[in-house]
Design a protein around this motif. Structure first.
Motif, mmCIF file in Angstrom:
data_model
loop_
_atom_site.group_PDB
_atom_site.id
_atom_site.type_symbol
_atom_site.label_atom_id
_atom_site.label_comp_id
_atom_site.label_asym_id
_atom_site.label_seq_id
_atom_site.Cartn_x
_atom_site.Cartn_y
_atom_site.Cartn_z
ATOM 1 N N LEU A 283 -20.315 -5.386 -1.503
ATOM 2 C CA LEU A 283 -19.664 -5.663 -0.214
ATOM 3 C C LEU A 283 -18.704 -4.517 0.097
ATOM 4 N N GLU A 284 -18.568 -4.186 1.387
ATOM 5 C CA GLU A 284 -17.543 -3.215 1.781
ATOM 6 C C GLU A 284 -16.636 -3.840 2.832
ATOM 7 N N VAL A 285 -15.334 -3.658 2.633
ATOM 8 C CA VAL A 285 -14.357 -4.267 3.531
ATOM 9 C C VAL A 285 -13.493 -3.166 4.127
ATOM 10 N N LYS A 286 -13.278 -3.244 5.442
ATOM 11 C CA LYS A 286 -12.476 -2.228 6.136
ATOM 12 C C LYS A 286 -11.079 -2.780 6.403
ATOM 13 N N ARG A 287 -10.061 -1.941 6.217
ATOM 14 C CA ARG A 287 -8.689 -2.371 6.538
ATOM 15 C C ARG A 287 -7.952 -1.251 7.251
ATOM 16 N N LYS A 288 -7.115 -1.661 8.209
ATOM 17 C CA LYS A 288 -6.257 -0.675 8.884
ATOM 18 C C LYS A 288 -4.809 -0.953 8.551
ATOM 19 N N LEU A 289 -4.003 0.096 8.503
ATOM 20 C CA LEU A 289 -2.562 -0.073 8.286
ATOM 21 C C LEU A 289 -1.878 -0.195 9.638
ATOM 22 N N ARG A 290 -0.975 -1.155 9.766
ATOM 23 C CA ARG A 290 -0.213 -1.254 11.007
ATOM 24 C C ARG A 290 1.272 -1.112 10.671
ATOM 25 N N SER A 291 1.939 -0.220 11.386
ATOM 26 C CA SER A 291 3.354 0.027 11.112
ATOM 27 C C SER A 291 4.212 -0.966 11.875
ATOM 28 N N VAL A 292 5.159 -1.563 11.192
ATOM 29 C CA VAL A 292 6.150 -2.382 11.896
ATOM 30 C C VAL A 292 7.526 -1.877 11.503
ATOM 31 N N VAL A 293 8.468 -2.023 12.415
ATOM 32 C CA VAL A 293 9.832 -1.590 12.111
ATOM 33 C C VAL A 293 10.385 -2.517 11.037
ATOM 34 N N SER A 294 11.019 -1.929 10.048
ATOM 35 C CA SER A 294 11.473 -2.737 8.909
ATOM 36 C C SER A 294 12.713 -3.544 9.265
ATOM 37 N N GLU A 295 13.174 -4.361 8.315
ATOM 38 C CA GLU A 295 14.330 -5.214 8.554
ATOM 39 C C GLU A 295 15.611 -4.407 8.771
ATOM 40 N N THR A 296 15.562 -3.116 8.404
ATOM 41 C CA THR A 296 16.741 -2.273 8.630
ATOM 42 C C THR A 296 16.742 -1.724 10.057
ATOM 43 N N GLY A 297 15.647 -1.945 10.765
ATOM 44 C CA GLY A 297 15.530 -1.461 12.128
ATOM 45 C C GLY A 297 15.096 -0.013 12.208
ATOM 46 N N LYS A 298 14.861 0.594 11.033
ATOM 47 C CA LYS A 298 14.501 2.009 11.035
ATOM 48 C C LYS A 298 13.005 2.182 10.792
ATOM 49 N N LYS A 299 12.499 3.324 11.188
ATOM 50 C CA LYS A 299 11.115 3.663 10.865
ATOM 51 C C LYS A 299 11.078 4.341 9.508
ATOM 52 N N ASP A 300 10.025 4.077 8.797
ATOM 53 C CA ASP A 300 9.888 4.575 7.443
ATOM 54 C C ASP A 300 9.229 5.954 7.463
ATOM 55 N N GLU A 301 9.858 6.933 6.796
ATOM 56 C CA GLU A 301 9.319 8.308 6.834
ATOM 57 C C GLU A 301 7.941 8.400 6.187
ATOM 58 N N VAL A 302 7.817 7.755 5.029
ATOM 59 C CA VAL A 302 6.533 7.802 4.322
ATOM 60 C C VAL A 302 5.464 7.075 5.124
ATOM 61 N N ALA A 303 5.842 5.898 5.663
ATOM 62 C CA ALA A 303 4.889 5.137 6.465
ATOM 63 C C ALA A 303 4.460 5.976 7.660
ATOM 64 N N GLY A 304 5.428 6.630 8.278
ATOM 65 C CA GLY A 304 5.136 7.482 9.423
ATOM 66 C C GLY A 304 4.180 8.591 9.048
ATOM 67 N N PHE A 305 4.418 9.181 7.887
ATOM 68 C CA PHE A 305 3.581 10.275 7.408
ATOM 69 C C PHE A 305 2.132 9.803 7.222
ATOM 70 N N GLU A 306 1.977 8.651 6.568
ATOM 71 C CA GLU A 306 0.630 8.128 6.325
ATOM 72 C C GLU A 306 -0.029 7.703 7.636
ATOM 73 N N MET A 307 0.775 7.080 8.502
ATOM 74 C CA MET A 307 0.279 6.574 9.768
ATOM 75 C C MET A 307 -0.214 7.704 10.658
ATOM 76 N N SER A 308 0.508 8.852 10.567
ATOM 77 C CA SER A 308 0.161 9.976 11.422
ATOM 78 C C SER A 308 -1.265 10.448 11.142
ATOM 79 N N LYS A 309 -1.776 10.092 9.975
ATOM 80 C CA LYS A 309 -3.146 10.480 9.645
ATOM 81 C C LYS A 309 -4.149 9.552 10.336
ATOM 82 N N SER A 310 -3.670 8.416 10.857
ATOM 83 C CA SER A 310 -4.474 7.385 11.537
ATOM 84 C C SER A 310 -5.834 7.162 10.875
ATOM 85 N N LYS A 311 -5.764 6.900 9.614
ATOM 86 C CA LYS A 311 -6.990 6.638 8.869
ATOM 87 C C LYS A 311 -7.166 5.145 8.677
#
Ligand code: ZN
Length: 462
Positions: A38-66
């Motif tokens: 079986l093959e399963v596809k998943r996408k990452l979705r960024s949400v603003v964290s409880e600190t209200g800030k955007k995560d640098e690493v998450a942003g970096f990975e997200m920018s690849k939009s894979k």
């Protein structure tokens, strides 16, 4: 390089797979090949964290939009790996192995194991977090260059295995996801590349001594943290070989000297042991409590831990019995109990068991299929003075070749018989120098006489 002047500090992070079933389900910890069920596809979705800030690493990975593709194998995965079912109870067997290691590293223990979720954004886990739990802390190792502090020992689940990294997607295999891992983190107490190698080697030896860790490529991952004065810490991921550590650190120090304003970042190892940029250094790990796994009281588990003898101690004991260091190490590695052999010259026994089969394989390009009974038989004949040292090897060769051994061919000529034979030869070759006579005797009775004895008799009679 003057590492002291440079203010070099090195810390290690070692991950090692434990030999047991998976950490949060009962699937086997085995890597599989072939087509997935079986093959399963998943996408990452960024949400603003409880600190209200955007995560640098998450942003970096997200920018690849894979997106991630997960290969599922029904014989080695279940719904836990797919993140479609909550974790099962933690694997206590694996936990005991990790506790044993913590104890060997002189750690203090936590009262209760609390499993946490650590964010991962490289698709290596279907749930986008890795489960990890602290079990030991504040330990130490004694090394040639003083004590090295063990900051933490954790038990974790291994990540999924990357099999393809395409432009738009990454393919991971789920077989590795969930294999129990130990994570051992040292303080940055090492100040030379060689010391880092020594400590990594010692940790590896302790792990192997338990007999409960996986062996082979990919079962250990060593991350090395390196910094010099004026340069922030750089983490180098995925060092496979121990012997690569010094060169790798040396290269990284050179790079840091050239880039004094460098950033704190994660780098990966290149094949020439230089490093290249991988991703920004993650901030303090984002950890959340894993609510699906109940806490585990540690004290009751400590009582049942067995005592482990270190490989280094076992090796030393064998050396005290007159066995060379190399042979002793091989005996321990192969789990051969040489003390079962009730013979005087254990070093020779070790040579027969370890060196001779290897030499036969190398010299004759034959695969040695020698059995325990073959060795027993040959050793008994040798120590019973029926065959000579030289004959032992020849007989083993015959056995590997599948020939039937005619022991009378190798019957040792000794005592009065030998002396009589030698006197005959001396008579026949009057005026021959002693070395020539030795050659004649050894040529005639190759494999049937003991060279030392022949020389003694010659000296007495010439
Ligand atoms: Zn499973």
């Amino acid at each position: 390089m003057d590492y002291k002047k440079l203010g070099l500090r090195i810390g290690l992070e070692i991950h090692k797979q434990i030999e047991s079933h998976k950490l949060f389900c009962s699937c086997p910890s085995e890597l599989v090949e072939g087509e997935p069920d079986l093959e399963v596809k998943r996408k990452l979705r960024s949400v603003v964290s409880e600190t209200g800030k955007k995560d640098e690493v998450a942003g970096f990975e997200m920018s690849k939009s894979k997106y991630g593709v997960y290969q599922f194998f029904k014989n080695s995965c279940c719904l836990v790996e797919l993140d479609e079912e909550p974790c099962h109870e933690i694997n206590k067997d694996a936990l005991r192995v990790a506790l044993t290691v913590s104890k060997m590293m002189n750690c203090e223990f936590v009262d209760e194991l609390l499993i946490m979720r650590k964010q991962v954004l490289d698709f290596s886990n279907t749930s986008s977090f890795q489960r990890t739990g602290l079990i030991g802390f504040n330990g130490y190792l004694k090394t040639k260059n003083g004590k090295v502090k063990i900051e933490t020992v954790c038990i974790e689940e291994d990540a999924a295995r990357k099999v393809k990294d395409a432009k738009d997607y990454i393919v991971y295999r789920l077989d590795r996801l969930g294999i129990p891992l130990m994570e051992i983190v040292t303080a940055p107490d090492m100040n030379t590349p060689e010391q880092a190698k020594e400590v990594a080697g010692q940790i590896g030896m302790i792990l192997k001594s338990t007999g409960r860790v996986k062996n082979g490529l990919g079962t250990i991952r060593q991350d090395v943290n390196v910094s010099i004065k004026g340069h922030p810490r750089v983490e180098i991921k995925g060092v496979q070989k121990l012997q690569d550590i010094p060169k790798l650190i040396e290269n990284e120090v050179k790079r840091q000297i050239k880039n004094k304003n460098g950033k704190s970042e994660v780098r990966k190892v290149n094949s020439d042991l230089t490093t290249s940029y991988m991703r920004p250094m993650p901030g303090a790990a984002r950890m959340y409590v894993e609510t699906d796994v109940p806490n585990v009281r540690i004290k009751p588990l400590l009582k049942g831990l067995g005592k482990v003898e270190l490989i280094s101690d076992k090796t030393k004991k064998l050396e005290e019995k007159g066995i060379s260091f190399e042979l002793a190490r091989e005996l321990v590695k192969n789990g051969i109990n040489i003390e079962d052999y009730n013979y005087k010259d254990l070093n020779f026994v070790a040579r027969v068991l370890i060196e001779m089969p290897k030499e036969i394989e190398k010299r004759f390009e034959l695969k040695s299929k020698l059995k325990e009974t073959d060795f027993d038989e040959v050793l008994e004949k040798y120590f019973g003075n029926e065959i000579s040292k030289e004959a032992v090897f020849e007989i083993l060769v015959e056995k590997v070749k599948g020939n039937k051994v005619n022991y009378s061919k190798y019957q040792v000529v000794s005592g009065d018989d030998l002396e009589k034979e030698i006197k005959e030869i001396i008579k026949k070759h009057k005026d021959a120098p002693i070395n020539a006579l030795m050659g004649i005797v050894m040529g005639k009775y190759r494999g049937k006489v003991d060279g030392k004895k022949v020389m003694e008799i010659l000296k007495k009679n010439v």
